[in-house]
Design a protein around this motif. Structure first.
Motif, PDB file in Angstrom:
ATOM      1  N   SER A  80       0.845  -1.184   0.000  1.00 21.01           N
ATOM      2  CA  SER A  80       0.000   0.000   0.000  1.00 21.01           C
ATOM      3  C   SER A  80       0.882   1.237   0.000  1.00 21.01           C
ATOM      4  CB  SER A  80      -0.931  -0.004   1.221  1.00 21.01           C
ATOM      5  OG  SER A  80      -1.958   0.965   1.086  1.00 21.01           O
ATOM      6  N   SER A  81       0.276   2.410  -0.112  1.00 19.59           N
ATOM      7  CA  SER A  81       1.042   3.660  -0.075  1.00 19.59           C
ATOM      8  C   SER A  81       0.203   4.758   0.551  1.00 19.59           C
ATOM      9  CB  SER A  81       1.501   4.063  -1.477  1.00 19.59           C
ATOM     10  OG  SER A  81       0.402   4.441  -2.300  1.00 19.59           O
ATOM     11  N   ASN A  92       5.364   4.071   1.734  1.00 23.64           N
ATOM     12  CA  ASN A  92       4.666   2.870   1.272  1.00 23.64           C
ATOM     13  C   ASN A  92       4.850   1.773   2.301  1.00 23.64           C
ATOM     14  OD1 ASN A  92       7.458   2.592   0.355  1.00 23.64           O
ATOM     15  ND2 ASN A  92       6.779   0.892  -0.907  1.00 23.64           N
ATOM     16  N   PHE A  93       3.996   0.764   2.245  1.00 21.01           N
ATOM     17  CA  PHE A  93       3.889  -0.208   3.317  1.00 21.01           C
ATOM     18  C   PHE A  93       3.714  -1.620   2.777  1.00 21.01           C
ATOM     19  CE2 PHE A  93       1.410   3.643   4.270  1.00 21.01           C
ATOM     20  CZ  PHE A  93       2.030   4.123   5.425  1.00 21.01           C
ATOM     21  N   LEU A  94       4.007  -2.577   3.637  1.00 12.27           N
ATOM     22  CA  LEU A  94       3.416  -3.903   3.551  1.00 12.27           C
ATOM     23  C   LEU A  94       2.377  -3.936   4.653  1.00 12.27           C
ATOM     24  CD1 LEU A  94       3.475  -6.779   2.266  1.00 12.27           C
ATOM     25  CD2 LEU A  94       4.849  -7.447   4.255  1.00 12.27           C
ATOM     26  N   MET A 105       4.092  -2.145   7.810  1.00 10.64           N
ATOM     27  CA  MET A 105       5.560  -2.143   7.833  1.00 10.64           C
ATOM     28  C   MET A 105       6.060  -1.113   6.842  1.00 10.64           C
ATOM     29  SD  MET A 105       8.243  -5.315   7.252  1.00 10.64           S
ATOM     30  CE  MET A 105       8.390  -5.157   5.450  1.00 10.64           C
ATOM     31  N   LEU A 106       6.973  -0.248   7.282  1.00 10.60           N
ATOM     32  CA  LEU A 106       7.495   0.825   6.440  1.00 10.60           C
ATOM     33  C   LEU A 106       8.940   1.096   6.797  1.00 10.60           C
ATOM     34  CD1 LEU A 106       6.209   4.302   7.704  1.00 10.60           C
ATOM     35  CD2 LEU A 106       6.125   2.219   9.089  1.00 10.60           C
ATOM     36  N   GLY A 239       0.168  -4.296  -6.784  1.00  6.70           N
ATOM     37  CA  GLY A 239      -1.056  -4.419  -6.003  1.00  6.70           C
ATOM     38  C   GLY A 239      -1.232  -3.396  -4.902  1.00  6.70           C
ATOM     39  N   ALA A 240      -0.485  -2.287  -4.951  1.00  2.85           N
ATOM     40  CA  ALA A 240      -0.534  -1.297  -3.874  1.00  2.85           C
ATOM     41  C   ALA A 240      -1.566  -0.205  -4.101  1.00  2.85           C
ATOM     42  CB  ALA A 240       0.840  -0.658  -3.684  1.00  2.85           C
ATOM     43  N   VAL A 241      -2.253  -0.215  -5.241  1.00  2.00           N
ATOM     44  CA  VAL A 241      -3.237   0.821  -5.558  1.00  2.00           C
ATOM     45  C   VAL A 241      -4.527   0.168  -6.030  1.00  2.00           C
ATOM     46  CG1 VAL A 241      -3.759   2.884  -6.920  1.00  2.00           C
ATOM     47  CG2 VAL A 241      -1.389   2.408  -6.253  1.00  2.00           C
TER      48      VAL A 241
END
Length: 344
Positions: A80-81, A92-94, A105-106, A239-241
């Motif tokens: 994600s972001s 951005n993240f997990l 997590m960043l 897959g972050a958006v």
């Protein structure tokens, strides 16, 4: 770092290199293990962990991050972001869910600032966001026989990319780089690390980063905050958006870039025979009077040789890209493990 865990690092010859990064045997030896597919274990001290909890957590995060967090049900993770109003990524993240709690997590160097900014928008929502990497050990495990070794040690082993599996020993997440992320309780971190490191090469921060660079997974750090719209860093390709979830900061810019405008910059992978750092600017003879991109992440792969993830103007990529000036060293293109869209 937890005191017991710090003792484990010291006892296992872990130390800070000249750049302040955790290393063990030495970067080049560690990199050989990573690239050779040998079993490797790494304390992921370059990352921090935020936890969000409370009955309004999903609706709050859904309105702040770019991915669709409704898809997180405890069995899956996602990238994600988080962007500003102009659509530029601040982090951005997990992301994953464990019970009723959401975890992000960043990069550790921006974690406190992102925590503060997210907290500003909580207002009356029933959400509490806090930094909890002191309560968990984030560790990486990879290489030949990694899944079997995790199972042998009693961990639940996820069977597909982004799957999450857990038991009383902790969570295990399978990542696109072919690695496993372990989220382990602090009280058992040192003992768990001892077991996991047995028969594996202990690797530090930079050597582990080679996995994400090879996988085309970029991480926003302090030098690159607010430099890129999500698609410039290929976030929608990993897959972050989500373009169907509704509003989030910068959503209008992200959507317009996706559907109406031609994306002028993209994330590429490259090598270079010189030292480079995140935030270094790039030039091309096709546009000689301005910068055309920026270094995002780096890993040293040999003496005087580095691999990079860079965001670069697409048109300039074919004309040649140079570090810091047109007189600087030239980047050599490397392939990404996923295709870029024809319409870029």
């Amino acid at each position: 770092m937890m005191e017991e865990w710090q003792q484990w690092v010291t006892q296992n010859d872990g130390h800070q290199d000249e750049g302040g990064r955790l290393v063990f045997a030495g970067h080049q030896e560690e990199l050989k293990a990573v690239q050779g597919g040998r079993p490797v274990f790494s304390p992921l001290t370059q990352f921090a962990l935020l936890r969000a909890r409370g009955e309004d957590t999903l609706s709050f995060l859904q309105g702040q991050l770019s991915s669709d967090l409704r898809e997180l049900d405890g069995s899956r993770s996602q990238y994600s972001s988080y962007s500003n109003a102009k659509g530029r990524m601040q982090a951005n993240f997990l992301a994953w869910k464990d019970g009723d709690d959401y975890f992000l997590m960043l990069s550790a160097d921006i974690a406190d600032a992102i925590l503060k900014r997210l907290s500003l928008f909580v207002m009356r929502a029933k959400v509490k966001i806090e930094r909890v990497d002191g309560q968990y050990l984030l560790a990486g495990f990879a290489g030949a026989g990694a899944a079997g070794r995790l199972a042998e040690l009693g961990y639940a082993v996820p069977q597909s990319v982004h799957a999450v599996a857990g038991n009383e020993q902790g969570l295990v997440i399978a990542l696109p780089a072919g690695t496993y992320l372990l989220v382990l309780p602090a009280e058992s971190a040192a003992a768990a690390a001892t077991s996991l490191a047995e028969g594996a090469t202990r690797v530090g921060v930079e050597a582990w980063g080679a996995f994400d660079i090879a996988a085309g997974i970029a991480w926003i750090t302090l030098p690159t905050q607010e430099q890129f719209v999500a698609q410039m860093a290929n976030m929608e390709l990993i897959g972050a958006v989500s373009f169907k979830k509704g509003c989030f900061p910068g959503q209008e810019i992200v959507a317009r870039t996706q559907y109406l405008g031609k994306l002028k910059r993209r994330l590429f992978r490259a090598s270079i025979s010189a030292a480079a750092s995140p935030g270094d600017v790039l030039y091309s003879p096709s546009v000689p009077d301005q910068t055309i991109g920026m270094v995002v992440n780096v890993v040293s792969v040999a003496a005087g040789q580095m691999e990079l993830l860079v965001v670069v103007q697409v048109a300039a990529w074919e004309a040649g890209v140079y570090l810091k000036s047109l007189d600087g060293p030239q980047l050599s293109p490397l392939s990404l493990p996923y295709p870029l869209p024809d319409r870029i």
